[in-house]
Design a protein around this motif. Sequence first.
Motif, PDB file in Angstrom:
ATOM      1  N   ASP A 199       0.829  -1.204   0.000  1.00 22.54           N
ATOM      2  CA  ASP A 199       0.000   0.000   0.000  1.00 22.54           C
ATOM      3  C   ASP A 199       0.866   1.258   0.000  1.00 22.54           C
ATOM      4  OD1 ASP A 199      -2.252  -1.472  -0.046  1.00 22.54           O
ATOM      5  OD2 ASP A 199      -2.837  -1.121   2.037  1.00 22.54           O
ATOM      6  N   ASN A 200       0.251   2.372  -0.403  1.00 23.41           N
ATOM      7  CA  ASN A 200       0.980   3.623  -0.491  1.00 23.41           C
ATOM      8  C   ASN A 200       1.291   4.204   0.882  1.00 23.41           C
ATOM      9  OD1 ASN A 200      -0.722   3.504  -3.161  1.00 23.41           O
ATOM     10  ND2 ASN A 200       0.960   4.890  -3.548  1.00 23.41           N
ATOM     11  N   TYR A 201       2.252   5.121   0.884  1.00 25.56           N
ATOM     12  CA  TYR A 201       2.618   5.852   2.091  1.00 25.56           C
ATOM     13  C   TYR A 201       1.446   6.709   2.554  1.00 25.56           C
ATOM     14  CZ  TYR A 201       4.681   9.661   4.816  1.00 25.56           C
ATOM     15  OH  TYR A 201       4.956  10.577   5.773  1.00 25.56           O
ATOM     16  N   ALA A 202       1.228   6.776   3.843  1.00 25.84           N
ATOM     17  CA  ALA A 202       0.217   7.657   4.425  1.00 25.84           C
ATOM     18  C   ALA A 202       0.895   8.495   5.497  1.00 25.84           C
ATOM     19  CB  ALA A 202      -0.924   6.838   5.026  1.00 25.84           C
ATOM     20  N   HIS A 203       0.653   9.809   5.470  1.00 25.10           N
ATOM     21  CA  HIS A 203       1.427  10.711   6.333  1.00 25.10           C
ATOM     22  C   HIS A 203       1.140  10.533   7.813  1.00 25.10           C
ATOM     23  CE1 HIS A 203      -1.877  13.453   7.449  1.00 25.10           C
ATOM     24  NE2 HIS A 203      -2.363  13.154   6.255  1.00 25.10           N
ATOM     25  N   ASP A 204       0.013   9.843   8.157  1.00 21.66           N
ATOM     26  CA  ASP A 204      -0.318   9.693   9.574  1.00 21.66           C
ATOM     27  C   ASP A 204       0.038   8.316  10.114  1.00 21.66           C
ATOM     28  OD1 ASP A 204      -2.146   8.356   8.050  1.00 21.66           O
ATOM     29  OD2 ASP A 204      -3.895   8.926   9.247  1.00 21.66           O
ATOM     30  N   GLU A 205       0.876   7.561   9.375  1.00 18.63           N
ATOM     31  CA  GLU A 205       1.261   6.219   9.816  1.00 18.63           C
ATOM     32  C   GLU A 205       2.765   6.145  10.062  1.00 18.63           C
ATOM     33  OE1 GLU A 205      -1.661   3.007   7.873  1.00 18.63           O
ATOM     34  OE2 GLU A 205      -0.508   4.101   6.380  1.00 18.63           O
ATOM     35  N   PHE A 206       3.156   5.277  10.994  1.00 19.12           N
ATOM     36  CA  PHE A 206       4.575   5.071  11.295  1.00 19.12           C
ATOM     37  C   PHE A 206       5.199   4.131  10.275  1.00 19.12           C
ATOM     38  CE2 PHE A 206       7.649   2.159  13.318  1.00 19.12           C
ATOM     39  CZ  PHE A 206       8.685   3.049  13.494  1.00 19.12           C
ATOM     40  N   TRP A 207       6.347   4.536   9.731  1.00 18.60           N
ATOM     41  CA  TRP A 207       7.079   3.736   8.745  1.00 18.60           C
ATOM     42  C   TRP A 207       8.509   3.539   9.218  1.00 18.60           C
ATOM     43  CZ3 TRP A 207       6.182   2.970   3.078  1.00 18.60           C
ATOM     44  CH2 TRP A 207       4.805   2.997   2.777  1.00 18.60           C
ATOM     45  N   ILE A 208       9.115   2.447   8.746  1.00 15.81           N
ATOM     46  CA  ILE A 208      10.524   2.187   9.052  1.00 15.81           C
ATOM     47  C   ILE A 208      11.208   1.676   7.788  1.00 15.81           C
ATOM     48  CG2 ILE A 208      10.115  -0.180   9.834  1.00 15.81           C
ATOM     49  CD1 ILE A 208      12.342   0.327  11.947  1.00 15.81           C
ATOM     50  N   CYS A 209      12.478   2.018   7.633  1.00 14.51           N
ATOM     51  CA  CYS A 209      13.225   1.657   6.427  1.00 14.51           C
ATOM     52  C   CYS A 209      14.242   0.565   6.743  1.00 14.51           C
ATOM     53  CB  CYS A 209      13.959   2.881   5.877  1.00 14.51           C
ATOM     54  SG  CYS A 209      14.823   2.563   4.314  1.00 14.51           S
ATOM     55  N   CYS A 210      14.346  -0.427   5.866  1.00 13.41           N
ATOM     56  CA  CYS A 210      15.330  -1.506   6.033  1.00 13.41           C
ATOM     57  C   CYS A 210      16.715  -0.985   5.653  1.00 13.41           C
ATOM     58  CB  CYS A 210      14.956  -2.706   5.155  1.00 13.41           C
ATOM     59  SG  CYS A 210      16.184  -4.027   5.179  1.00 13.41           S
ATOM     60  N   ASP A 211      17.697  -1.200   6.504  1.00 12.69           N
ATOM     61  CA  ASP A 211      19.055  -0.731   6.250  1.00 12.69           C
ATOM     62  C   ASP A 211      19.768  -1.557   5.182  1.00 12.69           C
ATOM     63  OD1 ASP A 211      19.400   1.477   8.007  1.00 12.69           O
ATOM     64  OD2 ASP A 211      19.372   0.092   9.688  1.00 12.69           O
ATOM     65  N   VAL A 212      19.214  -2.713   4.830  1.00 11.21           N
ATOM     66  CA  VAL A 212      19.855  -3.582   3.840  1.00 11.21           C
ATOM     67  C   VAL A 212      19.312  -3.332   2.436  1.00 11.21           C
ATOM     68  CG1 VAL A 212      20.329  -5.967   3.166  1.00 11.21           C
ATOM     69  CG2 VAL A 212      20.271  -5.347   5.594  1.00 11.21           C
ATOM     70  N   ARG A 221       9.977   0.824  19.995  1.00  6.13           N
ATOM     71  CA  ARG A 221      10.969  -0.235  19.768  1.00  6.13           C
ATOM     72  C   ARG A 221      12.007   0.212  18.746  1.00  6.13           C
ATOM     73  NH1 ARG A 221       9.734  -6.226  17.173  1.00  6.13           N
ATOM     74  NH2 ARG A 221      11.888  -6.971  17.205  1.00  6.13           N
ATOM     75  N   ALA A 222      11.571   0.969  17.754  1.00  8.79           N
ATOM     76  CA  ALA A 222      12.477   1.399  16.687  1.00  8.79           C
ATOM     77  C   ALA A 222      13.596   2.300  17.207  1.00  8.79           C
ATOM     78  CB  ALA A 222      11.681   2.122  15.601  1.00  8.79           C
ATOM     79  N   GLU A 223      13.307   3.037  18.271  1.00  6.80           N
ATOM     80  CA  GLU A 223      14.320   3.941  18.828  1.00  6.80           C
ATOM     81  C   GLU A 223      15.547   3.189  19.336  1.00  6.80           C
ATOM     82  OE1 GLU A 223      12.519   6.303  21.809  1.00  6.80           O
ATOM     83  OE2 GLU A 223      11.218   7.400  20.430  1.00  6.80           O
ATOM     84  N   HIS A 224      15.378   1.900  19.639  1.00  7.18           N
ATOM     85  CA  HIS A 224      16.487   1.107  20.181  1.00  7.18           C
ATOM     86  C   HIS A 224      17.130   0.201  19.134  1.00  7.18           C
ATOM     87  CE1 HIS A 224      15.340   2.431  24.206  1.00  7.18           C
ATOM     88  NE2 HIS A 224      14.081   2.124  23.907  1.00  7.18           N
ATOM     89  N   ILE A 225      16.707   0.323  17.879  1.00  7.70           N
ATOM     90  CA  ILE A 225      17.274  -0.503  16.803  1.00  7.70           C
ATOM     91  C   ILE A 225      18.351   0.298  16.065  1.00  7.70           C
ATOM     92  CG2 ILE A 225      16.790  -1.732  14.649  1.00  7.70           C
ATOM     93  CD1 ILE A 225      13.945  -2.159  15.620  1.00  7.70           C
ATOM     94  N   LYS A 226      19.590  -0.174  16.123  1.00  7.28           N
ATOM     95  CA  LYS A 226      20.680   0.530  15.444  1.00  7.28           C
ATOM     96  C   LYS A 226      20.673   0.244  13.947  1.00  7.28           C
ATOM     97  CE  LYS A 226      23.788   0.714  19.421  1.00  7.28           C
ATOM     98  NZ  LYS A 226      25.124   0.358  19.965  1.00  7.28           N
ATOM     99  N   GLN A 227      20.399  -0.993  13.576  1.00  4.01           N
ATOM    100  CA  GLN A 227      20.336  -1.363  12.156  1.00  4.01           C
ATOM    101  C   GLN A 227      19.138  -2.276  11.964  1.00  4.01           C
ATOM    102  OE1 GLN A 227      23.210  -4.135  10.379  1.00  4.01           O
ATOM    103  NE2 GLN A 227      23.508  -2.668   8.714  1.00  4.01           N
ATOM    104  N   TYR A 228      18.120  -1.776  11.248  1.00  4.65           N
ATOM    105  CA  TYR A 228      16.909  -2.568  11.049  1.00  4.65           C
ATOM    106  C   TYR A 228      17.006  -3.406   9.776  1.00  4.65           C
ATOM    107  CZ  TYR A 228      12.204  -3.967   9.915  1.00  4.65           C
ATOM    108  OH  TYR A 228      11.118  -4.712   9.566  1.00  4.65           O
ATOM    109  N   LYS A 229      16.655  -4.693   9.901  1.00  3.30           N
ATOM    110  CA  LYS A 229      16.586  -5.601   8.748  1.00  3.30           C
ATOM    111  C   LYS A 229      15.160  -6.112   8.633  1.00  3.30           C
ATOM    112  CE  LYS A 229      21.396  -7.209   9.021  1.00  3.30           C
ATOM    113  NZ  LYS A 229      22.280  -8.389   9.198  1.00  3.30           N
TER     114      LYS A 229
END
Length: 253
Positions: free
Chosen positions: A204-217, A233-241
């Motif tokens: 689905d498309n990006y929505a400005h009111d939703e939380f998104w995270i990007c894969c570092d790989v 939880r994302a605040e404590h992830i140094k490299q997200y896969k």
Amino acid sequence: MDGDGRGAYGSHTAEDVFRDFRARRAGMIKALTTDVEKFYQQCDPEKENLCLYGLPNETWEVTLPAEEVPPELPEPALGINFARDGMEGKDWLALVAVHSDAWLLAVAFYFGARFGFDKESRRRLFNMINNLPTIYEVVTGITKKQSKEKTSNSSSKSKSSSKIGDQLTKVAKILPPKEDEESGTDGEEDEEEHENTLCGACGDNYAHDEFWICCDVCESWFHGKCVKITPARAEHIKQYKCPSCSTNKRTRT
């Protein structure tokens, strides 16, 4: 299956059927992406003919086809489990995805016929469906490729604003509300920049009111809810896969 799904509808409109379509689609995408290991295990070739169903509550189910003839709803492809061990894993998933797309269209237009949709309602329903990537496109990574191409063609300013090294940008992609005319300009630019970005899990498309995270790989973006990652939880992830990159690493080792 929950009968013909009529209980999910108030007024039988194209929008109602599209909501059902989108929910079933989300469930099937989960089976073929984030829940792929569980899906693989349930498709035992030693069992009888099995089908993959998408359910109206955004979940999925692998089970035997309906016993009644004719069935209440069109039936998915029969015997997907028999091909599991005779093909490359990615090819098998792509095959199931194609059949899943065909089944979703069949169910949607079955409801359209049952509810007496006219030409305009059928056109509106198809246009809404056609605006979503197919399950095949999501499963084979075509949506990720399109997203990368759009990102690479953006301006240097856009690239820098979405740089993965910026932890705040990476894990908190929620646009702030527009407080005034002046502050709203940057928000509109950010929203336009990401409005064509597609979630690597649900498509689905990006929505400005939703939380998104990007894969570092693979540098693909995901809804936090699709990959079970919260902002805290994302605040404590140094490299997200993402699930796909994590699975690929385990396979190589």
